[in-house]
Scaffold this motif. Structure first.
Motif, PDB file in Angstrom:
ATOM      1  N   PRO A   8      17.227  69.991  40.872  1.00 19.88           N
ATOM      2  CA  PRO A   8      17.136  71.400  41.273  1.00 19.88           C
ATOM      3  C   PRO A   8      15.939  71.638  42.198  1.00 19.88           C
ATOM      4  O   PRO A   8      14.949  70.923  42.144  1.00 19.88           O
ATOM      5  CB  PRO A   8      16.961  72.144  39.942  1.00 19.88           C
ATOM      6  CG  PRO A   8      16.487  71.121  38.975  1.00 19.88           C
ATOM      7  CD  PRO A   8      16.965  69.783  39.455  1.00 19.88           C
ATOM      8  N   LYS A   9      16.089  72.656  43.043  1.00 19.93           N
ATOM      9  CA  LYS A   9      15.010  73.025  43.951  1.00 19.93           C
ATOM     10  C   LYS A   9      13.815  73.539  43.155  1.00 19.93           C
ATOM     11  O   LYS A   9      13.967  74.160  42.113  1.00 19.93           O
ATOM     12  CB  LYS A   9      15.466  74.127  44.905  1.00 19.93           C
ATOM     13  CG  LYS A   9      16.441  73.679  45.946  1.00 19.93           C
ATOM     14  CD  LYS A   9      16.742  74.836  46.897  1.00 19.93           C
ATOM     15  CE  LYS A   9      17.711  74.418  47.965  1.00 19.93           C
ATOM     16  NZ  LYS A   9      18.002  75.509  48.894  1.00 19.93           N
ATOM     17  N   THR A  10      12.656  73.274  43.696  1.00 21.21           N
ATOM     18  CA  THR A  10      11.438  73.827  43.102  1.00 21.21           C
ATOM     19  C   THR A  10      10.879  74.873  44.057  1.00 21.21           C
ATOM     20  O   THR A  10      11.130  74.833  45.258  1.00 21.21           O
ATOM     21  CB  THR A  10      10.381  72.729  42.873  1.00 21.21           C
ATOM     22  OG1 THR A  10      10.108  72.085  44.109  1.00 21.21           O
ATOM     23  CG2 THR A  10      10.858  71.703  41.866  1.00 21.21           C
ATOM     24  N   ALA A  11      10.155  75.796  43.493  1.00 20.07           N
ATOM     25  CA  ALA A  11       9.543  76.844  44.324  1.00 20.07           C
ATOM     26  C   ALA A  11       8.524  76.202  45.253  1.00 20.07           C
ATOM     27  O   ALA A  11       7.759  75.339  44.848  1.00 20.07           O
ATOM     28  CB  ALA A  11       8.880  77.891  43.445  1.00 20.07           C
ATOM     29  N   SER A  12       8.539  76.615  46.505  1.00 21.51           N
ATOM     30  CA  SER A  12       7.579  76.040  47.454  1.00 21.51           C
ATOM     31  C   SER A  12       6.213  76.691  47.274  1.00 21.51           C
ATOM     32  O   SER A  12       6.096  77.865  46.936  1.00 21.51           O
ATOM     33  CB  SER A  12       8.065  76.226  48.884  1.00 21.51           C
ATOM     34  OG  SER A  12       8.054  77.587  49.226  1.00 21.51           O
ATOM     35  N   GLN A  13       5.215  75.918  47.514  1.00 23.49           N
ATOM     36  CA  GLN A  13       3.842  76.397  47.459  1.00 23.49           C
ATOM     37  C   GLN A  13       3.217  76.113  48.819  1.00 23.49           C
ATOM     38  O   GLN A  13       3.303  74.988  49.293  1.00 23.49           O
ATOM     39  CB  GLN A  13       3.048  75.653  46.380  1.00 23.49           C
ATOM     40  CG  GLN A  13       3.532  75.897  44.976  1.00 23.49           C
ATOM     41  CD  GLN A  13       3.102  77.262  44.478  1.00 23.49           C
ATOM     42  OE1 GLN A  13       2.062  77.771  44.884  1.00 23.49           O
ATOM     43  NE2 GLN A  13       3.884  77.855  43.620  1.00 23.49           N
ATOM     44  N   PRO A  14       2.620  77.084  49.446  1.00 17.18           N
ATOM     45  CA  PRO A  14       1.964  76.788  50.716  1.00 17.18           C
ATOM     46  C   PRO A  14       0.834  75.788  50.497  1.00 17.18           C
ATOM     47  O   PRO A  14       0.153  75.832  49.472  1.00 17.18           O
ATOM     48  CB  PRO A  14       1.436  78.135  51.190  1.00 17.18           C
ATOM     49  CG  PRO A  14       1.449  79.019  50.003  1.00 17.18           C
ATOM     50  CD  PRO A  14       2.468  78.462  49.042  1.00 17.18           C
ATOM     51  N   SER A  15       0.671  74.868  51.451  1.00 16.20           N
ATOM     52  CA  SER A  15      -0.366  73.855  51.307  1.00 16.20           C
ATOM     53  C   SER A  15      -1.755  74.416  51.613  1.00 16.20           C
ATOM     54  O   SER A  15      -2.743  73.792  51.297  1.00 16.20           O
ATOM     55  CB  SER A  15      -0.073  72.673  52.229  1.00 16.20           C
ATOM     56  OG  SER A  15      -0.015  73.107  53.564  1.00 16.20           O
ATOM     57  N   VAL A  16      -1.797  75.563  52.237  1.00 15.42           N
ATOM     58  CA  VAL A  16      -3.074  76.209  52.517  1.00 15.42           C
ATOM     59  C   VAL A  16      -3.027  77.632  51.963  1.00 15.42           C
ATOM     60  O   VAL A  16      -1.969  78.241  51.896  1.00 15.42           O
ATOM     61  CB  VAL A  16      -3.386  76.259  54.029  1.00 15.42           C
ATOM     62  CG1 VAL A  16      -3.607  74.875  54.584  1.00 15.42           C
ATOM     63  CG2 VAL A  16      -2.296  76.956  54.795  1.00 15.42           C
ATOM     64  N   PRO A  17      -4.167  78.150  51.554  1.00 16.43           N
ATOM     65  CA  PRO A  17      -4.171  79.521  51.044  1.00 16.43           C
ATOM     66  C   PRO A  17      -3.704  80.513  52.110  1.00 16.43           C
ATOM     67  O   PRO A  17      -3.952  80.326  53.299  1.00 16.43           O
ATOM     68  CB  PRO A  17      -5.633  79.781  50.681  1.00 16.43           C
ATOM     69  CG  PRO A  17      -6.278  78.443  50.641  1.00 16.43           C
ATOM     70  CD  PRO A  17      -5.482  77.537  51.523  1.00 16.43           C
ATOM     71  N   VAL A  18      -3.036  81.529  51.683  1.00 15.85           N
ATOM     72  CA  VAL A  18      -2.564  82.567  52.594  1.00 15.85           C
ATOM     73  C   VAL A  18      -3.714  83.540  52.861  1.00 15.85           C
ATOM     74  O   VAL A  18      -4.404  83.972  51.944  1.00 15.85           O
ATOM     75  CB  VAL A  18      -1.357  83.314  51.983  1.00 15.85           C
ATOM     76  CG1 VAL A  18      -0.933  84.467  52.859  1.00 15.85           C
ATOM     77  CG2 VAL A  18      -0.198  82.350  51.766  1.00 15.85           C
ATOM     78  N   ILE A  19      -3.908  83.858  54.133  1.00 18.13           N
ATOM     79  CA  ILE A  19      -4.927  84.833  54.514  1.00 18.13           C
ATOM     80  C   ILE A  19      -4.232  86.184  54.591  1.00 18.13           C
ATOM     81  O   ILE A  19      -3.285  86.361  55.356  1.00 18.13           O
ATOM     82  CB  ILE A  19      -5.566  84.466  55.874  1.00 18.13           C
ATOM     83  CG1 ILE A  19      -6.236  83.097  55.784  1.00 18.13           C
ATOM     84  CG2 ILE A  19      -6.570  85.532  56.298  1.00 18.13           C
ATOM     85  CD1 ILE A  19      -6.704  82.555  57.130  1.00 18.13           C
ATOM     86  N   SER A  20      -4.685  87.131  53.795  1.00 17.71           N
ATOM     87  CA  SER A  20      -4.050  88.448  53.764  1.00 17.71           C
ATOM     88  C   SER A  20      -4.302  89.198  55.069  1.00 17.71           C
ATOM     89  O   SER A  20      -5.197  88.848  55.845  1.00 17.71           O
ATOM     90  CB  SER A  20      -4.581  89.271  52.593  1.00 17.71           C
ATOM     91  OG  SER A  20      -5.915  89.681  52.853  1.00 17.71           O
ATOM     92  N   ASP A  21      -3.521  90.258  55.298  1.00 22.92           N
ATOM     93  CA  ASP A  21      -3.717  91.083  56.494  1.00 22.92           C
ATOM     94  C   ASP A  21      -5.091  91.753  56.484  1.00 22.92           C
ATOM     95  O   ASP A  21      -5.734  91.868  57.531  1.00 22.92           O
ATOM     96  CB  ASP A  21      -2.605  92.122  56.614  1.00 22.92           C
ATOM     97  CG  ASP A  21      -1.272  91.492  56.987  1.00 22.92           C
ATOM     98  OD1 ASP A  21      -1.261  90.370  57.540  1.00 22.92           O
ATOM     99  OD2 ASP A  21      -0.232  92.113  56.729  1.00 22.92           O
ATOM    100  N   ALA A  22      -5.541  92.160  55.306  1.00 24.39           N
ATOM    101  CA  ALA A  22      -6.862  92.793  55.204  1.00 24.39           C
ATOM    102  C   ALA A  22      -7.963  91.783  55.561  1.00 24.39           C
ATOM    103  O   ALA A  22      -8.915  92.119  56.279  1.00 24.39           O
ATOM    104  CB  ALA A  22      -7.087  93.349  53.805  1.00 24.39           C
ATOM    105  N   GLU A  23      -7.818  90.564  55.058  1.00 25.44           N
ATOM    106  CA  GLU A  23      -8.795  89.521  55.384  1.00 25.44           C
ATOM    107  C   GLU A  23      -8.743  89.193  56.877  1.00 25.44           C
ATOM    108  O   GLU A  23      -9.784  89.005  57.511  1.00 25.44           O
ATOM    109  CB  GLU A  23      -8.518  88.258  54.566  1.00 25.44           C
ATOM    110  CG  GLU A  23      -8.795  88.416  53.090  1.00 25.44           C
ATOM    111  CD  GLU A  23      -8.235  87.291  52.240  1.00 25.44           C
ATOM    112  OE1 GLU A  23      -8.862  86.987  51.207  1.00 25.44           O
ATOM    113  OE2 GLU A  23      -7.173  86.719  52.595  1.00 25.44           O
ATOM    114  N   GLY A  24      -7.536  89.139  57.438  1.00 23.26           N
ATOM    115  CA  GLY A  24      -7.388  88.887  58.864  1.00 23.26           C
ATOM    116  C   GLY A  24      -8.069  89.954  59.696  1.00 23.26           C
ATOM    117  O   GLY A  24      -8.743  89.650  60.689  1.00 23.26           O
TER     118      GLY A  24
END
Length: 137
Positions: A8-24
């Motif tokens: 079965p498929k597993t949930a993907s995890q980004p390899s790098v942390p996501v930068i939020s719009d506020a942080e951007g």
């Protein structure tokens, strides 16, 4: 003969942390100040920011930052990483801000700014990796 087994498929995890719009947005405002301290032209800022339009750059300088795409967030993150490394390496603030325009043997005698103005994210990352190696980050 071995049989195939369904996995079965597993949930993907980004390899790098996501930068939020506020942080951007916060990073964009910080980079406006940083580029001012580095004494960059609007054309140089546009190149370092991946071809950001003059109009968008003008809005950023007034504090109005819209949605920032992932690639641009990565550029902002690396530029601020360069700033952080320089502030760690140099105790003299003027020296840290002037470093990007001074010739550097690590880049064949070119200033780091000339390297970064190659326009690719990897050009900015090259400078950041060098500085990280200098201070041990």
């Amino acid at each position: 003969m071995p049989q195939l087994v369904f996995v079965p498929k597993t949930a993907s995890q980004p390899s790098v942390p996501v930068i939020s719009d506020a942080e951007g947005g916060a990073m964009a405002r910080a980079v406006v100040n940083l580029f001012n301290r580095w004494g960059l032209t609007d054309a140089q800022a546009s190149i370092l920011l991946g071809g950001l339009s003059v109009r968008t750059w003008a809005r950023w300088k007034t504090g109005v930052v819209g949605r920032i795409p992932r690639d641009l967030k990565c550029r902002l993150s690396n530029l601020l990483g360069i700033h952080k490394a320089l502030r760690i390496i140099f105790t003299d603030v003027d020296r840290s801000y002037g470093w990007v325009k001074r010739p550097n043997e690590a880049f064949g005698g070119l200033p780091a700014l000339d390297v970064m103005l190659g326009g690719e994210l990897t050009d900015i990352m090259r400078v950041r990796r060098y500085l990280d190696s200098v201070w041990g980050g």
